[in-house]
Design a protein around this motif. Structure first.
Motif, PDB file in Angstrom:
ATOM      1  N   GLY A 198       0.812  -1.211   0.000  1.00 30.60           N
ATOM      2  CA  GLY A 198       0.000   0.000   0.000  1.00 30.60           C
ATOM      3  C   GLY A 198       0.840   1.253   0.000  1.00 30.60           C
ATOM      4  O   GLY A 198       2.056   1.211  -0.135  1.00 30.60           O
ATOM      5  N   GLN A 199       0.163   2.370   0.183  1.00 29.18           N
ATOM      6  CA  GLN A 199       0.799   3.682   0.158  1.00 29.18           C
ATOM      7  C   GLN A 199       1.315   4.042   1.544  1.00 29.18           C
ATOM      8  O   GLN A 199       0.655   3.799   2.541  1.00 29.18           O
ATOM      9  N   PHE A 200       2.477   4.658   1.583  1.00 28.99           N
ATOM     10  CA  PHE A 200       3.068   5.122   2.831  1.00 28.99           C
ATOM     11  C   PHE A 200       3.049   6.645   2.875  1.00 28.99           C
ATOM     12  O   PHE A 200       3.119   7.304   1.842  1.00 28.99           O
ATOM     13  N   ASP A 201       2.955   7.186   4.089  1.00 31.53           N
ATOM     14  CA  ASP A 201       3.002   8.628   4.282  1.00 31.53           C
ATOM     15  C   ASP A 201       4.432   9.100   4.514  1.00 31.53           C
ATOM     16  O   ASP A 201       4.796  10.206   4.132  1.00 31.53           O
ATOM     17  N   ILE A 202       5.213   8.264   5.179  1.00 32.23           N
ATOM     18  CA  ILE A 202       6.586   8.608   5.522  1.00 32.23           C
ATOM     19  C   ILE A 202       7.469   7.383   5.347  1.00 32.23           C
ATOM     20  O   ILE A 202       7.024   6.254   5.566  1.00 32.23           O
ATOM     21  N   ALA A 203       8.703   7.626   4.938  1.00 35.54           N
ATOM     22  CA  ALA A 203       9.699   6.563   4.837  1.00 35.54           C
ATOM     23  C   ALA A 203      10.975   7.028   5.514  1.00 35.54           C
ATOM     24  O   ALA A 203      11.413   8.166   5.318  1.00 35.54           O
ATOM     25  N   VAL A 204      11.531   6.154   6.330  1.00 40.84           N
ATOM     26  CA  VAL A 204      12.831   6.389   6.944  1.00 40.84           C
ATOM     27  C   VAL A 204      13.806   5.481   6.207  1.00 40.84           C
ATOM     28  O   VAL A 204      13.635   4.258   6.202  1.00 40.84           O
ATOM     29  N   LEU A 205      14.788   6.062   5.549  1.00 37.95           N
ATOM     30  CA  LEU A 205      15.700   5.297   4.701  1.00 37.95           C
ATOM     31  C   LEU A 205      17.145   5.436   5.149  1.00 37.95           C
ATOM     32  O   LEU A 205      17.681   6.549   5.223  1.00 37.95           O
ATOM     33  N   ASP A 206      17.765   4.310   5.428  1.00 37.20           N
ATOM     34  CA  ASP A 206      19.220   4.276   5.594  1.00 37.20           C
ATOM     35  C   ASP A 206      19.787   4.460   4.187  1.00 37.20           C
ATOM     36  O   ASP A 206      19.278   3.884   3.223  1.00 37.20           O
ATOM     37  N   LEU A 207      20.810   5.266   4.041  1.00 37.47           N
ATOM     38  CA  LEU A 207      21.376   5.508   2.716  1.00 37.47           C
ATOM     39  C   LEU A 207      22.065   4.282   2.128  1.00 37.47           C
ATOM     40  O   LEU A 207      21.950   4.006   0.943  1.00 37.47           O
ATOM     41  N   SER A 208      22.799   3.544   2.961  1.00 38.42           N
ATOM     42  CA  SER A 208      23.571   2.395   2.481  1.00 38.42           C
ATOM     43  C   SER A 208      23.003   1.116   3.090  1.00 38.42           C
ATOM     44  O   SER A 208      23.001   0.946   4.302  1.00 38.42           O
ATOM     45  N   LEU A 209      22.565   0.240   2.218  1.00 37.83           N
ATOM     46  CA  LEU A 209      21.997  -1.035   2.646  1.00 37.83           C
ATOM     47  C   LEU A 209      22.838  -2.170   2.072  1.00 37.83           C
ATOM     48  O   LEU A 209      23.601  -1.969   1.124  1.00 37.83           O
ATOM     49  N   PRO A 210      22.712  -3.364   2.618  1.00 33.80           N
ATOM     50  CA  PRO A 210      23.547  -4.474   2.144  1.00 33.80           C
ATOM     51  C   PRO A 210      23.413  -4.748   0.641  1.00 33.80           C
ATOM     52  O   PRO A 210      24.373  -5.163   0.004  1.00 33.80           O
ATOM     53  N   ASP A 211      22.228  -4.480   0.092  1.00 36.78           N
ATOM     54  CA  ASP A 211      22.038  -4.767  -1.330  1.00 36.78           C
ATOM     55  C   ASP A 211      22.020  -3.513  -2.200  1.00 36.78           C
ATOM     56  O   ASP A 211      21.557  -3.533  -3.326  1.00 36.78           O
ATOM     57  N   GLY A 212      22.577  -2.407  -1.672  1.00 35.57           N
ATOM     58  CA  GLY A 212      22.739  -1.227  -2.514  1.00 35.57           C
ATOM     59  C   GLY A 212      22.377   0.079  -1.856  1.00 35.57           C
ATOM     60  O   GLY A 212      22.074   0.163  -0.670  1.00 35.57           O
ATOM     61  N   ASP A 213      22.413   1.106  -2.672  1.00 33.05           N
ATOM     62  CA  ASP A 213      22.125   2.481  -2.279  1.00 33.05           C
ATOM     63  C   ASP A 213      20.610   2.699  -2.332  1.00 33.05           C
ATOM     64  O   ASP A 213      19.947   2.239  -3.262  1.00 33.05           O
ATOM     65  N   SER A 214      20.067   3.442  -1.378  1.00 27.67           N
ATOM     66  CA  SER A 214      18.615   3.621  -1.311  1.00 27.67           C
ATOM     67  C   SER A 214      18.094   4.779  -2.174  1.00 27.67           C
ATOM     68  O   SER A 214      16.893   5.047  -2.180  1.00 27.67           O
ATOM     69  N   MET A 215      18.959   5.451  -2.915  1.00 29.49           N
ATOM     70  CA  MET A 215      18.521   6.603  -3.706  1.00 29.49           C
ATOM     71  C   MET A 215      17.456   6.262  -4.761  1.00 29.49           C
ATOM     72  O   MET A 215      16.488   7.009  -4.895  1.00 29.49           O
ATOM     73  N   PRO A 216      17.580   5.174  -5.517  1.00 25.34           N
ATOM     74  CA  PRO A 216      16.508   4.863  -6.468  1.00 25.34           C
ATOM     75  C   PRO A 216      15.157   4.633  -5.771  1.00 25.34           C
ATOM     76  O   PRO A 216      14.114   5.056  -6.269  1.00 25.34           O
TER      77      PRO A 216
END
Length: 117
Positions: A44-62
């Motif tokens: 579903g749709q989210f109102d807010i996302a908290v994103l770590d920039l660097s994750l084990p499987d890549g960068d969260s920018m995309p």
């Protein structure tokens, strides 16, 4: 408030989820990788996302680009120095430095509740 938390460190992920819940989040989805986060988007749709920039499987920018394009408010959470290029790229986004206190996240979520966000 529906919250997506994308953070690979389990303890931090749990702390963020508990703080979001304390401030009235009606749905909290925790992901520990980009793959899990992409699966969560099907829920579903989210109102807010908290994103770590660097994750084990890549960068969260995309992922951030996709979420931002769907109107999701983003908070980046990273041990890297605050990057103004990210904040310029994602108007309205926030940046919280690791390690952050529970109080810092309480302020973020309290502000979101106060702004109906």
């Amino acid at each position: 408030m529906a919250v997506l938390i994308v953070e690979d460190e389990a303890i931090i992920n749990l702390d963020l989820a508990m703080t979001a819940e304390a401030f009235g989040a009606r749905m909290i989805v925790s992901a520990h990788s980009l793959e899990e986060a992409r699966g969560a988007l099907e829920m579903g749709q989210f109102d807010i996302a908290v994103l770590d920039l660097s994750l084990p499987d890549g960068d969260s920018m995309p992922l951030a680009e996709e979420l931002h394009g769907n109107g999701v408010r983003i908070y980046f959470y990273s041990g890297d120095e605050e990057r103004t290029d990210i904040l310029d790229r994602f108007p309205g986004a926030g940046f919280v430095m690791k390690p952050a206190t529970e109080s810092a996240w309480s302020d973020v979520f309290a502000g979101l509740v106060g702004s109906d966000g």
